[in-house]
Design a protein around this motif. Structure first.
Motif, PDB file in Angstrom:
ATOM      1  N   SER A   1       0.836  -1.217   0.000  1.00  0.00           N
ATOM      2  CA  SER A   1       0.000   0.000   0.000  1.00  0.00           C
ATOM      3  C   SER A   1       0.863   1.256   0.000  1.00  0.00           C
ATOM      4  CB  SER A   1      -0.916   0.016   1.224  1.00  0.00           C
ATOM      5  OG  SER A   1      -1.761  -1.102   1.205  1.00  0.00           O
TER       6      SER A   1
ATOM      7  N   ASP B   1      -4.806   0.913   5.073  1.00  0.00           N
ATOM      8  CA  ASP B   1      -4.653   1.402   3.706  1.00  0.00           C
ATOM      9  C   ASP B   1      -5.146   2.828   3.600  1.00  0.00           C
ATOM     10  OD1 ASP B   1      -3.589  -0.902   2.918  1.00  0.00           O
ATOM     11  OD2 ASP B   1      -5.339  -1.667   1.850  1.00  0.00           O
TER      12      ASP B   1
ATOM     13  N   GLU C   1      -3.990  -3.771  -5.841  1.00  0.00           N
ATOM     14  CA  GLU C   1      -3.157  -4.325  -4.771  1.00  0.00           C
ATOM     15  C   GLU C   1      -3.826  -5.561  -4.201  1.00  0.00           C
ATOM     16  OE1 GLU C   1      -2.355  -1.919  -1.238  1.00  0.00           O
ATOM     17  OE2 GLU C   1      -1.964  -3.779  -0.138  1.00  0.00           O
TER      18      GLU C   1
HETATM   19 MG   LIG Z   1      -1.882  -3.076   1.942  1.00  0.00          MG
END
Ligand SMILES: [Mg+2]
Ligand SMILES: Nc1nc2c(ncn2[C@@H]2O[C@H](COP(=O)(O)OP(=O)(O)OP(=O)(O)O)[C@@H](O)[C@H]2O)c(=O)[nH]1
Length: 298
Positions: A59, A95, A144
């Motif tokens: 992240s 995140d 991601e």
């Molecule tokens: Mg992450």
């Protein structure tokens, strides 16, 4: 105009609120999601997959890549695939903190999605959500996903370029790297290069890549300090990967998943449960025979 047309127009114009609404409809299978998916003009927007072990800094790296590319005026969509595993319960909040810089950036759209059971996996839903994003005006879509088991292979299927993020401590896993990751990575990033052992690990990784006659670059980054990002971003934007060959191979798999999903929609699960419980009361119950008969008559 009806809702379907409104959504299509809003997506094509790149309106974030409309995109958010469309993604929610698609994610939850709420109409007009089917019509919408059928009518969208899905472009060949570059999809970058970021995968790697939990906590590797994925992240943070996504945030850094986005910062670097957004300065150059690129419009970026980020899809964070959250495993529903309880181990990662805090990841969404985390995140949000690590990518918080991006929430006010008008060129950056961020969305988190749950994977519903499949650990870190890429479901058909993810493919559909990416298609919605591909219909909007983005220069780059970043996905991601935490690399656990099958998900890495699946992200490689979805992404045009897959970036495998490792950390100096990943040295112990070098055997895994040898067997699996080589096939899915188009680039390796050794993140947390501020830690001890980073150079040794990166060099070992390069050796391994060479031994296997692969042309996978290895970059070192310190994602939270924006170190090493320039080279990586140049690679992301400029490196030509044979995308078409890969897409051709994957389209069959995608069609299979879509058809599977459409067929399953015809199955009334409540009715199936009632019917199987009823059939169970009969003395000659056999679940295989039951399934065959049920499919024929439903
Ligand atoms: Mg992450
Ligand atoms: N020392 C150091 N720490 C870093 C670096 N990059 C990220 N971190 C830290 O590592 C921790 C995990 O970073 P994340 O970006 O959440 O990692 P992740 O891979 O996205 O984690 P999951 O999504 O939970 O798998 C955070 O505390 C970051 O601040 C780096 O280059 N060096």
């Amino acid at each position: 105009m009806n809702l379907h047309q409104d959504l299509k127009k809003g997506i094509e114009e790149g309106d974030f609120r409309t995109i958010a609404r469309a993604l929610t409809l698609v994610e939850n299978d709420i109409e007009p999601s089917t019509d919408l998916l059928k009518s969208l003009k899905i472009k060949d927007t570059l999809v970058l997959g970021i995968t790697g072990p939990p906590g590797a800094g994925k992240s943070t790296l996504v945030n850094a890549i986005t910062n670097n590319l957004a300065v150059a005026g690129k419009k970026i969509a980020i899809l964070a695939v959250d495993p529903t595993s309880p181990f990662n319960f805090g990841s969404l909040l985390g995140d949000r903190i690590r990518m918080s810089q991006q929430f006010n950036n008008p060129n950056v759209y961020i969305r988190s999605i749950a994977t519903r059971g499949a650990l870190g996996g890429i479901s058909l839903k993810t493919l559909e959500l990416v298609d919605v994003l591909k219909a909007a005006e983005f220069d780059l879509i970043i996905i991601e996903t935490v690399g656990v088991g099958q998900s890495e292979v699946e992200i490689a299927g979805l992404a045009d370029k897959t970036c495998v993020v490792l950390v100096p401590e990943s040295g112990d896993e070098i055997q895994n790297i040898k067997s699996g990751l080589m096939e899915i990575a188009q680039v390796f990033v050794v993140n947390k290069a501020d830690r001890e052992g980073a150079d040794v690990f990166a060099n070992n990784l390069k050796k391994l890549v060479n031994e296997q006659h692969q042309a996978i670059p290895v970059f070192k980054t310190v994602a939270d300090k924006n170190i090493g990002l320039t080279e990586l971003c140049i690679w992301i934007v400029e490196e030509k990967i044979e995308v078409n060959k890969k897409r051709k191979f994957l389209i069959g798999d995608k069609a299979y998943k879509i058809i599977q999903n459409q067929k399953m929609k015809a199955i009334d699960k409540t009715k199936l449960l009632t019917d199987v419980q009823e059939a169970l009361l009969k003395s000659n119950f056999n679940i295989y025979q039951f399934a065959e008969d049920w499919l024929k008559h439903s």
